[in-house]
Design a protein around this motif. Structure first.
Motif, PDB file in Angstrom:
ATOM      1  N   GLN A  14      -7.008   2.513   1.327  1.00  0.00           N
ATOM      2  CA  GLN A  14      -6.051   2.083   2.006  1.00  0.00           C
ATOM      3  C   GLN A  14      -6.943   0.597   2.615  1.00  0.00           C
ATOM      4  OE1 GLN A  14      -4.875   5.891   3.425  1.00  0.00           O
ATOM      5  NE2 GLN A  14      -3.108   5.929   2.051  1.00  0.00           N
ATOM      6  N   SER A  62      -1.768  10.736  -3.498  1.00  0.00           N
ATOM      7  CA  SER A  62      -1.922   9.664  -3.120  1.00  0.00           C
ATOM      8  C   SER A  62      -2.136   8.304  -4.143  1.00  0.00           C
ATOM      9  CB  SER A  62      -2.793   9.026  -2.072  1.00  0.00           C
ATOM     10  OG  SER A  62      -1.797   9.506  -0.900  1.00  0.00           O
ATOM     11  N   TYR A  63      -3.672   8.245  -5.468  1.00  0.00           N
ATOM     12  CA  TYR A  63      -3.674   7.484  -5.902  1.00  0.00           C
ATOM     13  C   TYR A  63      -4.521   8.951  -7.516  1.00  0.00           C
ATOM     14  CZ  TYR A  63      -3.637   4.754  -2.170  1.00  0.00           C
ATOM     15  OH  TYR A  63      -3.572   3.184  -1.707  1.00  0.00           O
ATOM     16  N   GLN A  70      -7.357   6.132   7.455  1.00  0.00           N
ATOM     17  CA  GLN A  70      -7.019   5.858   5.941  1.00  0.00           C
ATOM     18  C   GLN A  70      -7.879   6.120   4.697  1.00  0.00           C
ATOM     19  OE1 GLN A  70      -7.336   1.720   6.809  1.00  0.00           O
ATOM     20  NE2 GLN A  70      -4.589   1.794   6.434  1.00  0.00           N
ATOM     21  N   ARG A 106       0.985  -1.207   0.176  1.00  0.00           N
ATOM     22  CA  ARG A 106      -0.235   0.478  -0.327  1.00  0.00           C
ATOM     23  C   ARG A 106       0.766   1.340   0.091  1.00  0.00           C
ATOM     24  NH1 ARG A 106      -4.458  -2.387   2.823  1.00  0.00           N
ATOM     25  NH2 ARG A 106      -5.325  -3.557   1.323  1.00  0.00           N
ATOM     26  N   HIS A 107       0.429   2.455  -0.661  1.00  0.00           N
ATOM     27  CA  HIS A 107       1.213   3.207  -0.613  1.00  0.00           C
ATOM     28  C   HIS A 107       0.189   4.857   0.086  1.00  0.00           C
ATOM     29  CE1 HIS A 107      -0.801   4.139  -4.359  1.00  0.00           C
ATOM     30  NE2 HIS A 107      -0.731   5.241  -3.972  1.00  0.00           N
ATOM     31  N   ASP A 108       1.114   5.881   0.281  1.00  0.00           N
ATOM     32  CA  ASP A 108       1.016   6.913   0.785  1.00  0.00           C
ATOM     33  C   ASP A 108       1.106   8.430  -0.247  1.00  0.00           C
ATOM     34  OD1 ASP A 108      -1.211   9.039   1.478  1.00  0.00           O
ATOM     35  OD2 ASP A 108      -1.390   8.126   3.267  1.00  0.00           O
TER      36      ASP A 108
END
Length: 257
Positions: free
Chosen positions: A178, A68-69, A174, A56-58
């Motif tokens: 996420q 983030s996305y 979140q 997962r990422h941020d």
């Protein structure tokens, strides 16, 4: 503290980190006095099983389009995986890098005011992370800057501030993407569906990014002839005749199964 300077200033920074509850709070904290010790334009955070590719990422940044996305972040887990490999090779210690050595992984597409175009302007980076022994996964943090990040005080400062950056991100609500359970990783899907080896999966990662056999050989430190032999075995396992068909078939399993 392992960082020279005013310890009272560090205590003030740490106190500020404990009040973070929103992404905007974290952004303001990172773009404030933290910049004196950790100058950066983008913070990339990744967590999960880096060996399997379940990540997962941020992203925390004030740059336009760097979210983030946002469009262009689909390949971020792969990039974070390469950063993780670099950090492991450095003994899991703070690791400085020239980001221009990673630019070849960004591909050719780069829309204005996008995540990928912002990455192309980055010059240097600093990587550090933490292992969650209870959760059995690692958290990786990558600071990127359009300017050169000085080795010191940044390397020492990130050791002091890393636990508080990590804690702050854990307290932030979140994002919807996420909150979903970890899906079966691309590597696991490829292994189960086609019986591809670790090396064959690595090669297909680069094939999907348009790299030639000779380029893949240089990246993996093997000969282009060896890559060609791997490709022939991959074609047999996938029951395809060319690279485009191989990429299409693997992507079909990755995204649909």
């Amino acid at each position: 503290m392992p960082v020279s300077g005013d310890s009272g200033h560090y205590l003030k920074l740490i106190e500020g980190a404990t009040a973070i509850r929103r992404h905007v709070d974290l952004l303001q904290w990172l773009q404030g006095d933290v910049q004196q010790y950790l100058p950066h334009d983008i913070l990339l955070a990744g967590w999960g099983n880096f060996q399997e590719g379940s990540i997962r990422h941020d992203i925390v940044s004030r740059l336009p389009g760097v979210r983030s996305y946002a469009v262009g972040t689909d390949g971020l887990p792969f990039l974070l995986g390469k950063f993780h490999e670099s950090w492991v090779l450095a003994g899991r210690q703070p690791h400085s890098l020239d980001f221009r050595n990673f630019e070849y992984m960004l591909g050719n597409a780069s829309l204005p005011v996008s995540f990928s175009s912002a990455l192309r302007n980055m010059r240097s980076g600093l990587i550090h992370g933490m292992r969650d022994e209870r959760g059995q996964y690692e958290c990786l943090y990558v600071l990127l800057s359009a300017q050169k990040i000085p080795v010191e005080p940044a390397s020492s400062a990130i050791k002091v501030l890393m636990p508080f950056i990590d804690s702050a991100l854990r307290q932030v609500t979140q994002l919807p993407q996420q909150q979903k359970p970890f899906a079966k990783s691309q590597r696991m899907a490829q292994e189960e569906a086609f019986g591809l080896s670790e090396r064959e999966i690595q090669i297909m990662d680069w094939v999907a990014m348009g790299k030639t056999n000779s380029e893949i050989g240089s990246i993996l430190n093997i000969s282009g002839f060896t890559v060609k032999n791997h490709m022939q075995r991959i074609f047999q396992k996938l029951n395809v005749f060319n690279r485009a068909q191989a990429v299409s078939k693997i992507n079909g399993v990755t995204f649909n199964g």
